[in-house]
Design a protein around this motif. Structure first.
Motif, PDB file in Angstrom:
ATOM      1  N   UNK A 142       0.843  -1.209   0.000  1.00 55.72           N
ATOM      2  CA  UNK A 142       0.000   0.000   0.000  1.00 55.72           C
ATOM      3  C   UNK A 142       0.874   1.253   0.000  1.00 55.72           C
ATOM      4  N   UNK A 143       1.919   1.221   0.809  1.00 53.82           N
ATOM      5  CA  UNK A 143       2.819   2.384   0.880  1.00 53.82           C
ATOM      6  C   UNK A 143       3.531   2.574  -0.457  1.00 53.82           C
ATOM      7  N   UNK A 144       4.030   1.467  -1.022  1.00 55.61           N
ATOM      8  CA  UNK A 144       4.737   1.562  -2.311  1.00 55.61           C
ATOM      9  C   UNK A 144       3.836   2.153  -3.389  1.00 55.61           C
ATOM     10  N   UNK A 145       2.543   1.823  -3.329  1.00 53.60           N
ATOM     11  CA  UNK A 145       1.596   2.344  -4.325  1.00 53.60           C
ATOM     12  C   UNK A 145       1.529   3.870  -4.267  1.00 53.60           C
ATOM     13  N   UNK A 146       1.532   4.413  -3.059  1.00 53.97           N
ATOM     14  CA  UNK A 146       1.463   5.868  -2.895  1.00 53.97           C
ATOM     15  C   UNK A 146       2.661   6.544  -3.569  1.00 53.97           C
ATOM     16  N   UNK A 147       3.801   5.853  -3.529  1.00 54.05           N
ATOM     17  CA  UNK A 147       5.023   6.413  -4.097  1.00 54.05           C
ATOM     18  C   UNK A 147       5.249   5.995  -5.550  1.00 54.05           C
ATOM     19  N   UNK A 148       4.276   5.294  -6.124  1.00 56.14           N
ATOM     20  CA  UNK A 148       4.412   4.839  -7.502  1.00 56.14           C
ATOM     21  C   UNK A 148       5.560   3.859  -7.678  1.00 56.14           C
ATOM     22  N   UNK A 149       5.817   3.052  -6.655  1.00 54.26           N
ATOM     23  CA  UNK A 149       6.954   2.124  -6.718  1.00 54.26           C
ATOM     24  C   UNK A 149       6.511   0.662  -6.834  1.00 54.26           C
ATOM     25  N   UNK A 150       5.218   0.455  -7.083  1.00 55.33           N
ATOM     26  CA  UNK A 150       4.694  -0.917  -7.163  1.00 55.33           C
ATOM     27  C   UNK A 150       5.342  -1.766  -8.243  1.00 55.33           C
ATOM     28  N   UNK A 151       5.538  -1.137  -9.396  1.00 55.74           N
ATOM     29  CA  UNK A 151       6.066  -1.918 -10.534  1.00 55.74           C
ATOM     30  C   UNK A 151       7.495  -2.384 -10.302  1.00 55.74           C
TER      31      UNK A 151
END
Ligand SMILES: Nc1ncnc2c1ncn2[C@@H]1O[C@H](COP(=O)(O)OP(=O)(O)OP(=O)(O)O)[C@@H](O)[C@H]1O
Ligand SMILES: [Mg+2]
Length: 263
Positions: A142-151
């Motif tokens: 969830x945190x990574x998604x906020x930072x656009x780091x999911x991929x």
């Protein structure tokens, strides 16, 4: 016992903080109060004492004199680790990540300080371990998604482009559930587009996680654009503080910066 009565809106307070390095007063009588949800800039020429002030607030250095309070509790004697648990997180001027761990694991490790299961539960992989592991995974993602780091969650941190490493550092800070984050030149080394994008992310993060932010940044235009209030350090002392417009037209501040350029 260490509880003192102060304004409960104040998340972080530094009171008369000073530190001397071999005769050099790196920070002298530094006073600061950050309220809930505030975004405050800490600026000043090179060597002014900004990072040292962060090191005092977060417990890396013990002040020669003065006290630090987090949510009204005197944390002056607590280790950096214990202060993190009290709600203060930070990033460093030089990136500090676990280079050979994945992006996801970097964030999970930061979350880990709040884990409730015992070491034995982890070693024997008992049911509680898996339950918490799953929650941890979701929280980190969830945190990574906020930072656009999911991929890039499976990439080694070291393989990320610079701008994303900077974001990952902030993501790790958020993972500790802080009340306040101290960011030491988060945009250093970024190009203007990356910088602008990072500042947008910082604003989003502040709202989403309801944190206060103290930001060291050299780019004046950027600081003026994003911060509600600015504190200016020079030679270890606060020479001005106020809203961006006041700072911009402050003669002492202008001289401090121009003086540096002339050198
Ligand atoms: N551990 C230390 N030992 C001795 N002197 C130090 C130490 N840390 C910082 N200093 C000195 O204290 C002063 C303030 O340094 P500091 O790193 O806090 O400045 P800064 O405002 O963060 O500068 P910059 O913008 O270049 O990052 C400098 O003169 C520096 O050389
Ligand atoms: Mg610094």
């Amino acid at each position: 016992m260490n509880k003192v009565i102060i304004d409960e809106d104040i998340v972080l307070k530094g009171e008369h903080l000073s530190i001397v390095f071999g005769g050099l007063k790196a920070v002298e009588d530094f006073n600061i109060e950050i309220k809930k949800g505030e975004l405050v800039g800490l600026i000043g020429p090179n060597g002014a004492g900004k990072t040292t002030a962060f090191n005092l607030l977060t417990g890396v250095y013990k002040p020669t004199s003065g006290n630090i309070y987090l949510n009204g509790t005197n944390v002056s004697r607590l280790s950096p680790h214990k202060r993190v648990a009290k709600g203060i997180a930070r990033t460093f001027q030089n990136i500090r990540l676990f280079k050979k761990l994945s992006v996801l694991d970097n964030v999970k490790i930061a979350c880990n300080s709040n884990m409730k299961y015992s070491p034995l539960t982890a070693i024997f992989r008992l049911p509680n371990f898996w339950k918490e592991e799953k929650e941890l995974d979701r929280k980190a993602k969830d945190i990574l998604a906020v930072f656009g780091l999911n991929e890039v969650e499976e990439e080694y941190a070291v393989n990320l482009p610079y701008g994303k490493q900077r974001k990952l550092e902030i993501a790790r800070a958020i993972a500790t559930d802080p009340k306040i984050i101290l960011l030491d030149e988060p945009a250093a080394g970024m190009n203007p587009t990356e910088t602008e994008e990072l500042m947008e992310t910082i604003k989003i993060v502040k709202e989403k996680y309801d944190v206060s932010i103290l930001l060291i940044e050299h780019d004046m235009k950027l600081v003026m654009g994003i911060c509600e209030r600015i504190i200016v350090l020079n030679y270890g002392k606060i020479i001005a503080s106020g809203i961006p417009e006041e700072i911009q037209s402050n003669k002492t501040v202008i001289t401090a910066y121009l003086g540096e350029e002339v050198e």
